[in-house]
Design a protein around this motif. Sequence first.
Motif, short mmCIF file in Angstrom:
data_model
loop_
_atom_site.label_atom_id
_atom_site.label_comp_id
_atom_site.label_asym_id
_atom_site.label_seq_id
_atom_site.Cartn_x
_atom_site.Cartn_y
_atom_site.Cartn_z
N GLN A 93 4.51 -9.61 66.16
CA GLN A 93 3.26 -10.09 66.74
C GLN A 93 2.61 -9.00 67.59
OE1 GLN A 93 3.72 -13.42 69.32
NE2 GLN A 93 1.52 -13.82 69.46
N SER B 263 2.78 -5.82 67.16
CA SER B 263 2.30 -4.70 66.33
C SER B 263 1.34 -5.15 65.25
CB SER B 263 3.49 -3.97 65.70
OG SER B 263 4.18 -4.84 64.82
N GLY B 264 0.85 -6.36 65.32
CA GLY B 264 -0.13 -6.83 64.35
C GLY B 264 0.46 -7.18 63.00
#
Length: 78
Positions: free
Chosen positions: A34, A36-37
């Motif tokens: 989450q 780090s996208g």
Amino acid sequence: MLFDIRTIVGGLLGIYGVILIIVGAVNHSAADLQRSGGWNTNLWSGIVMAVIAVGFLIWVRLRPTQVPRHTESSSPTE
């Protein structure tokens, strides 16, 4: 070839790449993803580092360092 800077850089990048691949494959959580996208950054950066290391080591094999030969053009006279 052993002390060529490309060999040293390729070896270090390879070691760090393998470590990051192992850490990315074994130790990743939903919170990390989450943050780090959705990317497993350790895994992907380790893969990139390993690929660059292989590139450096291939470069060393294909274009080895040429040591110039020292030849005397004329012999010294006494």
